[in-house]
Design a protein around this motif. Structure first.
Motif, PDB file in Angstrom:
ATOM      1  N   LEU A  72     101.372  32.524 -14.069  1.00  0.00           N
ATOM      2  CA  LEU A  72     102.522  33.249 -14.612  1.00  0.00           C
ATOM      3  C   LEU A  72     103.826  32.493 -14.356  1.00  0.00           C
ATOM      4  O   LEU A  72     104.672  32.372 -15.251  1.00  0.00           O
ATOM      5  CB  LEU A  72     102.588  34.642 -13.994  1.00  0.00           C
ATOM      6  CG  LEU A  72     103.741  35.544 -14.464  1.00  0.00           C
ATOM      7  CD1 LEU A  72     103.641  35.789 -15.966  1.00  0.00           C
ATOM      8  CD2 LEU A  72     103.724  36.861 -13.704  1.00  0.00           C
ATOM      9  N   PHE A  73     103.988  31.958 -13.152  1.00  0.00           N
ATOM     10  CA  PHE A  73     105.185  31.173 -12.830  1.00  0.00           C
ATOM     11  C   PHE A  73     105.331  29.991 -13.789  1.00  0.00           C
ATOM     12  O   PHE A  73     106.414  29.722 -14.319  1.00  0.00           O
ATOM     13  CB  PHE A  73     105.118  30.649 -11.387  1.00  0.00           C
ATOM     14  CG  PHE A  73     105.174  31.727 -10.343  1.00  0.00           C
ATOM     15  CD1 PHE A  73     105.708  32.974 -10.623  1.00  0.00           C
ATOM     16  CD2 PHE A  73     104.679  31.491  -9.058  1.00  0.00           C
ATOM     17  CE1 PHE A  73     105.758  33.973  -9.653  1.00  0.00           C
ATOM     18  CE2 PHE A  73     104.722  32.481  -8.091  1.00  0.00           C
ATOM     19  CZ  PHE A  73     105.262  33.724  -8.392  1.00  0.00           C
ATOM     20  N   GLY A  74     104.227  29.274 -13.981  1.00  0.00           N
ATOM     21  CA  GLY A  74     104.262  28.112 -14.860  1.00  0.00           C
ATOM     22  C   GLY A  74     104.613  28.479 -16.289  1.00  0.00           C
ATOM     23  O   GLY A  74     105.404  27.787 -16.945  1.00  0.00           O
ATOM     24  N   PRO A  86     108.697  20.320 -21.075  1.00  0.00           N
ATOM     25  CA  PRO A  86     108.463  21.713 -20.659  1.00  0.00           C
ATOM     26  C   PRO A  86     107.015  21.978 -20.259  1.00  0.00           C
ATOM     27  O   PRO A  86     106.756  22.689 -19.284  1.00  0.00           O
ATOM     28  CB  PRO A  86     108.853  22.525 -21.903  1.00  0.00           C
ATOM     29  CG  PRO A  86     109.838  21.682 -22.613  1.00  0.00           C
ATOM     30  CD  PRO A  86     109.356  20.276 -22.403  1.00  0.00           C
ATOM     31  N   VAL A  87     106.078  21.381 -20.998  1.00  0.00           N
ATOM     32  CA  VAL A  87     104.662  21.572 -20.661  1.00  0.00           C
ATOM     33  C   VAL A  87     104.342  20.891 -19.333  1.00  0.00           C
ATOM     34  O   VAL A  87     103.638  21.457 -18.481  1.00  0.00           O
ATOM     35  CB  VAL A  87     103.759  21.016 -21.781  1.00  0.00           C
ATOM     36  CG1 VAL A  87     102.290  21.083 -21.361  1.00  0.00           C
ATOM     37  CG2 VAL A  87     103.971  21.796 -23.068  1.00  0.00           C
ATOM     38  N   LEU A  88     104.863  19.690 -19.138  1.00  0.00           N
ATOM     39  CA  LEU A  88     104.630  18.966 -17.890  1.00  0.00           C
ATOM     40  C   LEU A  88     105.163  19.755 -16.696  1.00  0.00           C
ATOM     41  O   LEU A  88     104.467  19.912 -15.678  1.00  0.00           O
ATOM     42  CB  LEU A  88     105.289  17.594 -17.945  1.00  0.00           C
ATOM     43  CG  LEU A  88     105.242  16.764 -16.645  1.00  0.00           C
ATOM     44  CD1 LEU A  88     103.809  16.499 -16.232  1.00  0.00           C
ATOM     45  CD2 LEU A  88     106.018  15.464 -16.824  1.00  0.00           C
ATOM     46  N   ILE A  89     106.378  20.262 -16.827  1.00  0.00           N
ATOM     47  CA  ILE A  89     106.974  21.017 -15.721  1.00  0.00           C
ATOM     48  C   ILE A  89     106.211  22.319 -15.496  1.00  0.00           C
ATOM     49  O   ILE A  89     106.007  22.740 -14.337  1.00  0.00           O
ATOM     50  CB  ILE A  89     108.468  21.291 -16.016  1.00  0.00           C
ATOM     51  CG1 ILE A  89     109.232  19.966 -16.022  1.00  0.00           C
ATOM     52  CG2 ILE A  89     109.067  22.238 -14.975  1.00  0.00           C
ATOM     53  CD1 ILE A  89     110.675  20.089 -16.457  1.00  0.00           C
ATOM     54  N   ALA A  90     105.757  22.964 -16.565  1.00  0.00           N
ATOM     55  CA  ALA A  90     104.964  24.187 -16.424  1.00  0.00           C
ATOM     56  C   ALA A  90     103.677  23.916 -15.646  1.00  0.00           C
ATOM     57  O   ALA A  90     103.288  24.698 -14.762  1.00  0.00           O
ATOM     58  CB  ALA A  90     104.635  24.768 -17.799  1.00  0.00           C
TER      59      ALA A  90
END
Length: 233
Positions: free
Chosen positions: A219-221, A190-194
């Motif tokens: 904000l999107f991330g 989740p952190v990587l994708i954010a």
């Protein structure tokens, strides 16, 4: 008992210095740029140094100096620096529970020394120890403060003797510093994708000149990372 605790306290204090040192060194070009820009927009050497001594906010300082250089008004300068510094609300909210029981002077000192770099290393140490390390936070913040002001002083000296110092590309230190803080904290999908969503969004929004694109990309991330974290937990 006191004898047994002393090495632990000393080791935490030493760790605070050495953990923040790489980020402090990485930010030196940023400080040099800030000091030289202050001279170039018309501030005196004393005013330029006081800006780092009293404001102590690299990105906000550079934004303010840029606006002053192009003749921006007080409202635009205050608005820009307020938006840029708003991320510190999240940092302080993270430390709020641990800071509630501290004396007022410690709260004030922590608030003044709170930077992206201090937050990053202190939160890592917090997670490692399982409790909030006040001495670690203050020493890491103070170390960064001293090096930031010394680099600003170097920029002031260089700004009075080396023309067009801003053409050397020193502003890359800003991006490099934030990359150095973010990458070690990418420990889950989740952190990587954010991070990837924020990075891609920032590039696209900048390309299409979208107002406040950097804030929107962050904000999107956060939204994407939050949703993914909820789904996987």
């Amino acid at each position: 008992m006191n004898t047994a605790q002393t090495p632990s306290v000393r080791s935490i204090k030493l760790a605070a210095f050495f953990d923040i040192l790489p980020l402090s060194i990485a930010v030196i070009p940023w400080g040099v740029l800030c000091g030289s820009m202050a001279i170039q927009v018309g501030l005196s050497p004393l005013q330029s140094q006081l800006m780092s001594l009293l404001v102590f906010a690299g990105a906000a300082q550079l934004s303010a100096l840029t606006l002053v250089g192009v003749g921006g008004g007080i409202a635009a300068t205050l608005g820009s620096t307020a938006v840029i510094s708003s991320r510190h609300l999240l940092y302080s909210a993270t430390f709020r529970h641990d800071a509630l029981g501290l004396p007022l002077h410690h709260k004030i000192l922590m608030a003044f020394l709170l930077t992206d770099e201090m937050f990053a290393v202190t939160e890592n140490k917090h997670n490692e120890l399982g409790h909030f390390p006040l001495d670690y936070a203050l020493i890491s913040g103070a170390t960064f403060y001293v090096i930031w002001n010394l680099s600003t002083l170097a920029g002031i000296v260089a700004g009075t003797s080396i023309p067009d110092l801003d053409s050397l590309g020193l502003e890359f230190a800003i991006a490099a510093t934030f990359i150095a803080m973010v990458v070690p904290n990418i420990k889950s999908s989740p952190v990587l994708i954010a991070v990837l969503v924020s990075a891609c969004s920032a590039v696209l929004l900048h390309k299409f000149d979208v107002p406040n694109g950097l804030l929107l990309s962050a904000l999107f991330g956060m939204v994407v990372g939050y949703r993914l974290d909820k789904e996987t937990s």
